[in-house]
Design an enzyme around this catalytic site. Structure first.
Site, PDB file in Angstrom:
ATOM      1  CB  CYS A   1      30.878 -28.491  44.291  1.00  0.00           C
ATOM      2  SG  CYS A   1      31.110 -30.271  44.299  1.00  0.00           S
TER       3      CYS A   1
ATOM      4  CB  CYS B   1      27.542 -26.693  42.559  1.00  0.00           C
ATOM      5  SG  CYS B   1      26.024 -27.610  42.196  1.00  0.00           S
TER       6      CYS B   1
ATOM      7  CB  CYS C   1      29.542 -40.887  51.193  1.00  0.00           C
ATOM      8  SG  CYS C   1      29.331 -39.557  49.994  1.00  0.00           S
TER       9      CYS C   1
ATOM     10  CD  GLU D   1      37.370 -37.358  46.273  1.00  0.00           C
ATOM     11  OE1 GLU D   1      36.663 -37.028  47.232  1.00  0.00           O
ATOM     12  OE2 GLU D   1      38.094 -36.583  45.651  1.00  0.00           O
TER      13      GLU D   1
ATOM     14  CB  CYS E   1      29.899 -33.295  38.947  1.00  0.00           C
ATOM     15  SG  CYS E   1      28.141 -32.922  39.176  1.00  0.00           S
TER      16      CYS E   1
ATOM     17  CB  CYS F   1      31.899 -34.467  47.028  1.00  0.00           C
ATOM     18  SG  CYS F   1      30.852 -33.160  47.642  1.00  0.00           S
TER      19      CYS F   1
ATOM     20  N   GLY G   1      29.579 -36.543  41.425  1.00  0.00           N
ATOM     21  CA  GLY G   1      28.622 -36.741  40.335  1.00  0.00           C
ATOM     22  C   GLY G   1      27.191 -36.425  40.719  1.00  0.00           C
ATOM     23  CD  GLU G   2      22.216 -34.751  40.205  1.00  0.00           C
ATOM     24  OE1 GLU G   2      22.690 -34.002  41.071  1.00  0.00           O
ATOM     25  OE2 GLU G   2      21.183 -35.422  40.390  1.00  0.00           O
TER      26      GLU G   2
ATOM     27  CB  SER H   1      21.735 -29.846  46.471  1.00  0.00           C
ATOM     28  OG  SER H   1      22.284 -31.045  46.967  1.00  0.00           O
ATOM     29  CG  LEU H   2      16.497 -26.320  48.260  1.00  0.00           C
ATOM     30  CD1 LEU H   2      15.606 -25.779  49.370  1.00  0.00           C
ATOM     31  CD2 LEU H   2      15.851 -26.052  46.901  1.00  0.00           C
ATOM     32  CG  HIS H   3      23.280 -25.449  47.546  1.00  0.00           C
ATOM     33  ND1 HIS H   3      23.287 -26.220  48.698  1.00  0.00           N
ATOM     34  CD2 HIS H   3      23.703 -26.277  46.557  1.00  0.00           C
ATOM     35  CE1 HIS H   3      23.703 -27.429  48.406  1.00  0.00           C
ATOM     36  NE2 HIS H   3      23.960 -27.509  47.125  1.00  0.00           N
TER      37      HIS H   3
HETATM   38  N1  SAH Z   1      25.091 -33.876  42.830  1.00  0.00           N
HETATM   39  C1  SAH Z   1      24.381 -34.196  44.037  1.00  0.00           C
HETATM   40  C2  SAH Z   1      25.205 -34.991  45.037  1.00  0.00           C
HETATM   41  C3  SAH Z   1      26.582 -34.496  45.311  1.00  0.00           C
HETATM   42  S1  SAH Z   1      27.212 -33.719  46.665  1.00  0.00           S
HETATM   43  C4  SAH Z   1      23.841 -32.942  44.683  1.00  0.00           C
HETATM   44  O1  SAH Z   1      24.130 -31.858  44.195  1.00  0.00           O
HETATM   45  O2  SAH Z   1      23.101 -33.042  45.656  1.00  0.00           O
HETATM   46  C5  SAH Z   1      26.314 -33.786  48.113  1.00  0.00           C
HETATM   47  C6  SAH Z   1      26.143 -32.415  48.771  1.00  0.00           C
HETATM   48  O3  SAH Z   1      27.402 -31.838  49.143  1.00  0.00           O
HETATM   49  C7  SAH Z   1      25.460 -31.419  47.840  1.00  0.00           C
HETATM   50  O4  SAH Z   1      24.457 -30.746  48.561  1.00  0.00           O
HETATM   51  C8  SAH Z   1      26.612 -30.492  47.500  1.00  0.00           C
HETATM   52  O5  SAH Z   1      26.161 -29.237  47.098  1.00  0.00           O
HETATM   53  C9  SAH Z   1      27.395 -30.469  48.783  1.00  0.00           C
HETATM   54  N2  SAH Z   1      28.762 -29.935  48.661  1.00  0.00           N
HETATM   55  C10 SAH Z   1      29.570 -29.948  47.586  1.00  0.00           C
HETATM   56  N3  SAH Z   1      30.748 -29.345  47.857  1.00  0.00           N
HETATM   57  C11 SAH Z   1      30.697 -28.941  49.139  1.00  0.00           C
HETATM   58  C12 SAH Z   1      31.600 -28.247  50.013  1.00  0.00           C
HETATM   59  N4  SAH Z   1      32.789 -27.876  49.593  1.00  0.00           N
HETATM   60  N5  SAH Z   1      31.191 -28.001  51.270  1.00  0.00           N
HETATM   61  C13 SAH Z   1      29.987 -28.394  51.704  1.00  0.00           C
HETATM   62  N6  SAH Z   1      29.095 -29.064  50.942  1.00  0.00           N
HETATM   63  C14 SAH Z   1      29.436 -29.323  49.663  1.00  0.00           C
END
Ligand code: SAH
Length: 357
Positions: free
Chosen positions: A118, A115, A104, A91, A111, A334, A160-161, A215-217
């Site tokens: 995701c 996570c 984007c 996408e 991926c 994504c 993807g990463e 991306s911390l989370h």
């Molecule tokens: N792999 C990379 C880039 C991909 S996604 C990374 O992890 O940063 C970009 C951001 O979107 C990341 O912070 C990811 O965690 C977040 N993301 C993924 N799915 C999501 C969702 N359903 N809602 C909100 N953010 C999301």
């Protein structure tokens, strides 16, 4: 099958031209057509001799992918579901606001990071995208712009990463940022990573001119190990160290991303811990209220919880921005469009079935 033109390095094309007794400036003409004049086909390149256009068309595929779905939302967001030559799907998205035109782009089919919230990684990773496939997304999206619109920003936040595919990504970004390419300045290009320390080091050393988003989370390893499984073998400390190193090399403020998941990582305690993790750093915290994925058990926190979270981190002196949700109605998070499409075509897979992992 003819070779993919965009997978050819700029120098390789010059060699080809030389071998075919063509002057080197033809390469500049083609570049101009592709990047500035948004050509859609070899035959659009009307100042190339007809014989050369035919030869190019015989030898190179200019485009390798097909748009299988094109969704547009009222806020100007356009999202493409793309089918690659081997039928893999990715996408990419065009986002519009008052002044910016942001694209984007994806770097892998699927991926491997896993996570838990995701959609992109629910079935693991199939393969890396090639440089040409990454560049082609940018050119495809660029062609969606109206004649007065200009691309201003690139975020590598699609499927993807990116740091697991630096070999594919960096040459593509080179052309995206090159004055004779798409000419997007490096400070308007953001690479988002889950945090892979050796690759962060390599990026800093080779191309520290881009913006980095991590991306911390979660504010501690205990929770992060649950939400971002690759963290188990990495740990926050080494990621923060590499982020600091990247900042030293690039001089660009770091971005940290934090997907806010209701009842999971959004309490005042999480906010306070996050603030102390980021304290003393030249950093922006990008809070992303969870964009729900059908079948996954996570929830978007309500407004009050979101505001409270942001306030606590802000009061600790950290810059905080909430990422406004765009293109929500068109599955713009994504991996969601690919997943929705897959489910329509394969109804035997119940929604949210994550048996792939
Ligand atoms: N792999 C990379 C880039 C991909 S996604 C990374 O992890 O940063 C970009 C951001 O979107 C990341 O912070 C990811 O965690 C977040 N993301 C993924 N799915 C999501 C969702 N359903 N809602 C909100 N953010 C999301």
């Amino acid at each position: 099958m003819p070779a993919a033109f965009l997978d050819l390095g700029p120098d390789e094309f010059r060699v080809w031209l030389d071998d075919h007794r063509q002057p080197g400036f033809r390469a500049d003409q083609v570049r101009r057509w592709l990047f500035a004049r948004r050509a859609g086909a070899w035959d659009d390149m009307t100042d190339l001799p007809k014989a050369l256009r035919t030869q190019l068309a015989d030898e190179f595929r200019l485009w390798t992918m097909q748009t299988v779905r094109h969704q547009q939302s009222e806020d100007g967001t356009e999202k493409l579901l793309i089918e690659l030559a081997d039928r893999g799907q990715i996408e990419c998205v065009l986002l519009r606001d008052a002044t910016r035109r942001t694209i984007c782009i994806s770097t892998q089919v699927g991926c491997a990071m896993g996570c838990v919230f995701c959609a992109s990684g629910l079935n693991g990773v199939d393969r890396n995208l090639s440089t040409g496939e990454i560049l082609e997304q940018a050119l495809l999206l660029n062609r969606l712009l109206g004649p007065e619109e200009r691309l201003s920003h690139v975020v590598v936040m699609g499927m993807g990463e990116p740091l697991a595919n630096l070999d594919g990504l960096l040459p593509a970004l080179n052309q995206i940022s090159h004055p004779d390419g798409l000419a997007i300045s490096a400070r308007r290009i953001t690479i988002s990573t889950v945090g892979l320390p050796p690759a962060m080091r390599r990026l800093a050393d080779q191309s520290g001119r881009y913006r980095l988003a991590v991306s911390l989370h979660a504010p501690d390893d205990e929770l992060r190990n649950e939400l971002v499984p690759v963290n188990r073998n990495i740990g926050l400390q080494s990621i923060m160290d590499e982020a600091d190193h990247y900042f030293q090399v690039s001089g660009r403020r770091l971005t940290f991303e934090y997907v806010l998941l209701g009842g999971v990582n959004d309490s005042p305690r999480h906010a306070r811990r996050l603030a102390s993790l980021l304290a003393g750093r030249e950093a922006l915290l990008n809070v992303i209220p969870y964009n729900p994925v059908a079948g996954l058990p996570y929830q978007t926190p309500d407004e009050t919880a979101q505001r409270a979270f942001g306030q606590i981190v802000r009061q600790a002196g950290i810059r905080v921005k909430f990422r406004h949700r765009k293109g929500e109605k068109i599955d713009a998070a994504c991996g969601q469009l690919r997943r929705a499409s897959f489910q329509q075509q394969n109804p035997e897979f119940p929604e949210g079935d994550s048996s792939g992992r």
